[in-house]
Design a protein around this motif. Structure first.
Motif, PDB file in Angstrom:
ATOM      1  N   ASN A 153       0.864  -1.191   0.000  1.00 16.69           N
ATOM      2  CA  ASN A 153       0.000   0.000   0.000  1.00 16.69           C
ATOM      3  C   ASN A 153       0.899   1.240   0.000  1.00 16.69           C
ATOM      4  N   VAL A 154       0.801   2.043  -1.050  1.00 18.76           N
ATOM      5  CA  VAL A 154       1.642   3.231  -1.205  1.00 18.76           C
ATOM      6  C   VAL A 154       0.782   4.490  -0.991  1.00 18.76           C
ATOM      7  N   THR A 155       1.266   5.385  -0.160  1.00 24.59           N
ATOM      8  CA  THR A 155       0.532   6.618   0.137  1.00 24.59           C
ATOM      9  C   THR A 155       1.459   7.820  -0.021  1.00 24.59           C
ATOM     10  N   GLN A 156       0.980   8.846  -0.699  1.00 24.88           N
ATOM     11  CA  GLN A 156       1.721  10.114  -0.810  1.00 24.88           C
ATOM     12  C   GLN A 156       0.901  11.218  -0.146  1.00 24.88           C
ATOM     13  N   ARG A 157       1.559  11.978   0.728  1.00 25.09           N
ATOM     14  CA  ARG A 157       0.922  13.109   1.387  1.00 25.09           C
ATOM     15  C   ARG A 157       1.606  14.396   0.955  1.00 25.09           C
ATOM     16  N   GLN A 158       0.795  15.372   0.621  1.00 22.45           N
ATOM     17  CA  GLN A 158       1.301  16.702   0.256  1.00 22.45           C
ATOM     18  C   GLN A 158       0.619  17.740   1.136  1.00 22.45           C
ATOM     19  N   GLN A 159       1.405  18.638   1.682  1.00 19.60           N
ATOM     20  CA  GLN A 159       0.858  19.699   2.532  1.00 19.60           C
ATOM     21  C   GLN A 159       1.394  21.050   2.069  1.00 19.60           C
ATOM     22  N   ALA A 160       0.473  21.931   1.696  1.00 18.04           N
ATOM     23  CA  ALA A 160       0.846  23.289   1.274  1.00 18.04           C
ATOM     24  C   ALA A 160       0.691  24.245   2.452  1.00 18.04           C
ATOM     25  N   VAL A 183      -2.504  32.825   7.595  1.00 18.14           N
ATOM     26  CA  VAL A 183      -1.887  31.503   7.487  1.00 18.14           C
ATOM     27  C   VAL A 183      -2.861  30.569   6.789  1.00 18.14           C
ATOM     28  N   GLY A 184      -2.361  29.839   5.806  1.00 16.90           N
ATOM     29  CA  GLY A 184      -3.187  28.848   5.121  1.00 16.90           C
ATOM     30  C   GLY A 184      -2.475  27.513   5.042  1.00 16.90           C
ATOM     31  N   THR A 185      -3.197  26.434   5.351  1.00 16.55           N
ATOM     32  CA  THR A 185      -2.640  25.080   5.284  1.00 16.55           C
ATOM     33  C   THR A 185      -3.655  24.152   4.640  1.00 16.55           C
ATOM     34  N   VAL A 186      -3.230  23.426   3.606  1.00 15.88           N
ATOM     35  CA  VAL A 186      -4.102  22.477   2.898  1.00 15.88           C
ATOM     36  C   VAL A 186      -3.332  21.178   2.681  1.00 15.88           C
ATOM     37  N   GLU A 187      -3.979  20.046   2.965  1.00  8.99           N
ATOM     38  CA  GLU A 187      -3.360  18.740   2.798  1.00  8.99           C
ATOM     39  C   GLU A 187      -4.047  17.964   1.670  1.00  8.99           C
ATOM     40  N   HIS A 188      -3.264  17.075   1.044  1.00  7.15           N
ATOM     41  CA  HIS A 188      -3.803  16.205  -0.008  1.00  7.15           C
ATOM     42  C   HIS A 188      -3.109  14.863   0.081  1.00  7.15           C
ATOM     43  N   THR A 189      -3.923  13.809  -0.003  1.00  8.06           N
ATOM     44  CA  THR A 189      -3.384  12.447   0.084  1.00  8.06           C
ATOM     45  C   THR A 189      -3.817  11.648  -1.148  1.00  8.06           C
ATOM     46  N   SER A 190      -2.882  10.882  -1.713  1.00  7.37           N
ATOM     47  CA  SER A 190      -3.200  10.020  -2.856  1.00  7.37           C
ATOM     48  C   SER A 190      -2.375   8.750  -2.752  1.00  7.37           C
ATOM     49  N   GLY A 191      -2.758   7.755  -3.521  1.00  7.05           N
ATOM     50  CA  GLY A 191      -1.998   6.507  -3.478  1.00  7.05           C
ATOM     51  C   GLY A 191      -2.797   5.346  -4.038  1.00  7.05           C
ATOM     52  N   GLY A 192      -2.335   4.113  -3.734  1.00  2.00           N
ATOM     53  CA  GLY A 192      -3.009   2.927  -4.233  1.00  2.00           C
ATOM     54  C   GLY A 192      -2.384   1.660  -3.674  1.00  2.00           C
ATOM     55  N   THR A 193      -2.874   0.506  -4.138  1.00  3.75           N
ATOM     56  CA  THR A 193      -2.439  -0.789  -3.617  1.00  3.75           C
ATOM     57  C   THR A 193      -1.985  -1.696  -4.756  1.00  3.75           C
ATOM     58  N   MET A 194      -0.888  -2.467  -4.496  1.00  2.00           N
ATOM     59  CA  MET A 194      -0.390  -3.442  -5.466  1.00  2.00           C
ATOM     60  C   MET A 194      -0.288  -4.798  -4.781  1.00  2.00           C
ATOM     61  N   VAL A 195      -0.652  -5.852  -5.527  1.00  2.00           N
ATOM     62  CA  VAL A 195      -0.482  -7.217  -5.058  1.00  2.00           C
ATOM     63  C   VAL A 195       0.541  -7.872  -5.970  1.00  2.00           C
ATOM     64  N   GLY A 196       1.722  -8.071  -5.439  1.00  2.00           N
ATOM     65  CA  GLY A 196       2.804  -8.553  -6.272  1.00  2.00           C
ATOM     66  C   GLY A 196       3.129  -7.504  -7.313  1.00  2.00           C
ATOM     67  N   GLN A 197       3.029  -7.910  -8.570  1.00  2.00           N
ATOM     68  CA  GLN A 197       3.257  -6.973  -9.656  1.00  2.00           C
ATOM     69  C   GLN A 197       1.953  -6.491 -10.279  1.00  2.00           C
ATOM     70  N   ILE A 198       0.834  -6.827  -9.626  1.00  2.00           N
ATOM     71  CA  ILE A 198      -0.466  -6.493 -10.192  1.00  2.00           C
ATOM     72  C   ILE A 198      -1.067  -5.330  -9.423  1.00  2.00           C
ATOM     73  N   GLY A 199      -1.655  -4.411 -10.136  1.00  2.00           N
ATOM     74  CA  GLY A 199      -2.298  -3.270  -9.482  1.00  2.00           C
ATOM     75  C   GLY A 199      -1.661  -1.976  -9.950  1.00  2.00           C
ATOM     76  N   SER A 200      -2.103  -0.927  -9.366  1.00  2.00           N
ATOM     77  CA  SER A 200      -1.592   0.385  -9.757  1.00  2.00           C
ATOM     78  C   SER A 200      -1.533   1.306  -8.553  1.00  2.00           C
ATOM     79  N   VAL A 201      -0.669   2.277  -8.655  1.00  2.00           N
ATOM     80  CA  VAL A 201      -0.535   3.292  -7.617  1.00  2.00           C
ATOM     81  C   VAL A 201      -0.829   4.644  -8.261  1.00  2.00           C
ATOM     82  N   ASN A 202      -1.896   5.278  -7.849  1.00  2.00           N
ATOM     83  CA  ASN A 202      -2.322   6.554  -8.426  1.00  2.00           C
ATOM     84  C   ASN A 202      -1.834   7.696  -7.535  1.00  2.00           C
ATOM     85  N   VAL A 203      -0.636   8.163  -7.808  1.00  2.00           N
ATOM     86  CA  VAL A 203      -0.053   9.264  -7.042  1.00  2.00           C
ATOM     87  C   VAL A 203      -0.287  10.557  -7.820  1.00  2.00           C
ATOM     88  N   THR A 204      -0.998  11.479  -7.203  1.00  2.00           N
ATOM     89  CA  THR A 204      -1.399  12.707  -7.885  1.00  2.00           C
ATOM     90  C   THR A 204      -0.536  13.891  -7.436  1.00  2.00           C
TER      91      THR A 204
END
Length: 329
Positions: A153-160, A183-204
């Motif tokens: 399970n791959v997760t990417q977090r971005q915080q502005a 002051v302004g703070t905004v977070e964004h999370t993206s990612g996906g899941t892979m089983v072995g070599q199958i699946g995809s990771v949608n990192v935005t």
């Protein structure tokens, strides 16, 4: 019959006299004075100069020294102040024109005294100058492997994060009247899941989007705090522009002069109309060294355009084209 007509004429004369005596508009007209001074509630004028980047604190996209975000923040703040409606906000194109004329467009950070000078040239009561102390995106990625099934399970977090500090500067004294921070703070999370070599990771990559959202948050706070300073700004003495206009047209009740908003004239402002009675010229060049004028009337501006202004005659007779008009208290 003669006596009746005489009495009627006498009574009519008395009625006319009493009308002039007790009707302020008729009395003013008879004395060569216009209608009573109008009460114009004029909002104070604000100019927003380009923000600066602080020498430290800018993170994320490596924008230190870039003028792009600085201009974007200033433009956005200008738009939000216009929408707020508390002040009259001077157009950015006019500010850029003055900065170019004064050779300040690429000179870097503008000091308080210079900002006040630019504001006076713009006819502003206050200028807003500011600093972007933080403007960037922090990113982190994480991967969780669930062992035997090789599930990842791959997760990417971005915080502005955007932080702004704005200073409200009087154009007459170069004094800081108030400080507004946002002051302004905004977070964004993206990612996906892979089983072995199958699946995809949608990192935005959402950096631009969340930076804009964080900037909006910070600017909204700054605008609110600047609006809260209305009573302080309203208490400032009215800044009279150092300008001498020339009367271009005169009617029974109105005068048009050849100066306008670009010269700092505002609706409600009172101008003293003066006539030149003596000039002293340089005998060699013919250049006017000094001139003496005599006040002959007063007008109050009711309509101000970019290069002209229309005023209502408050006092005086015989005003004519070529007379001078100077702002007065």
């Amino acid at each position: 019959m003669f006596k009746i007509r005489s009495y009627s004429s006498a009574i009519g004369g008395i009625i006319l006299f009493l009308g002039i005596l007790y009707n302020p508009n008729i009395r003013a007209w008879a004395q060569g004075v216009g209608i009573e001074q109008i009460q114009v509630q004029t909002k104070r004028r604000v100019a927003v100069l380009d923000f600066d980047f602080a020498s430290t604190g800018v993170t994320g996209l490596g924008l230190s020294g870039s003028v792009g975000p600085a201009k974007a923040i200033s433009d956005l703040l200008t738009n939000r102040l216009v929408q707020n409606g508390t002040y009259i906000v001077i157009e950015r194109s006019r500010i850029n024109q003055i900065l170019a004329e004064q050779n300040l467009g690429s000179s870097g950070r503008i000091e308080l005294a210079t900002a006040a000078q630019v504001g006076r040239l713009l006819g502003a009561d206050v200028v807003v100058i500011g600093t972007i102390t933080q403007f960037g995106v922090q990113e982190s990625k994480s991967a969780t492997n669930y062992g035997i099934f090789n599930i990842v399970n791959v997760t990417q977090r971005q915080q502005a994060d955007v932080k702004l500090t704005a200073r409200i500067v009087s154009t007459s004294t170069a004094e800081i009247l108030g400080v507004a921070e946002g002051v302004g703070t905004v977070e964004h999370t993206s990612g996906g899941t892979m089983v072995g070599q199958i699946g995809s990771v949608n990192v935005t990559d959402a950096r631009d989007k969340i930076l804009n959202e964080a900037a909006e948050q910070a600017i909204s706070q700054v605008v609110e705090k600047i609006a809260q300073q209305e009573s302080v700004i309203a208490a400032l003495p009215i800044l009279l522009p150092d300008v001498v206009a020339i009367v271009a047209d005169v009617t029974l009740k109105q005068v048009i002069v050849n100066k306008g908003a670009k010269d700092g004239l505002k609706p409600g402002m009172i101008l003293s109309v003066e006539r030149v009675v003596r000039e002293v010229k340089d005998p060699q060049t013919g250049k006017v060294l000094t001139r003496s004028t005599q006040p002959i009337g007063r007008i109050q501006l009711t309509k101000v355009e970019a290069n002209s202004a229309t005023g209502q005659i408050l006092a005086g007779q015989g005003l004519k084209i070529g007379d001078l008009a100077k702002p007065t208290q």
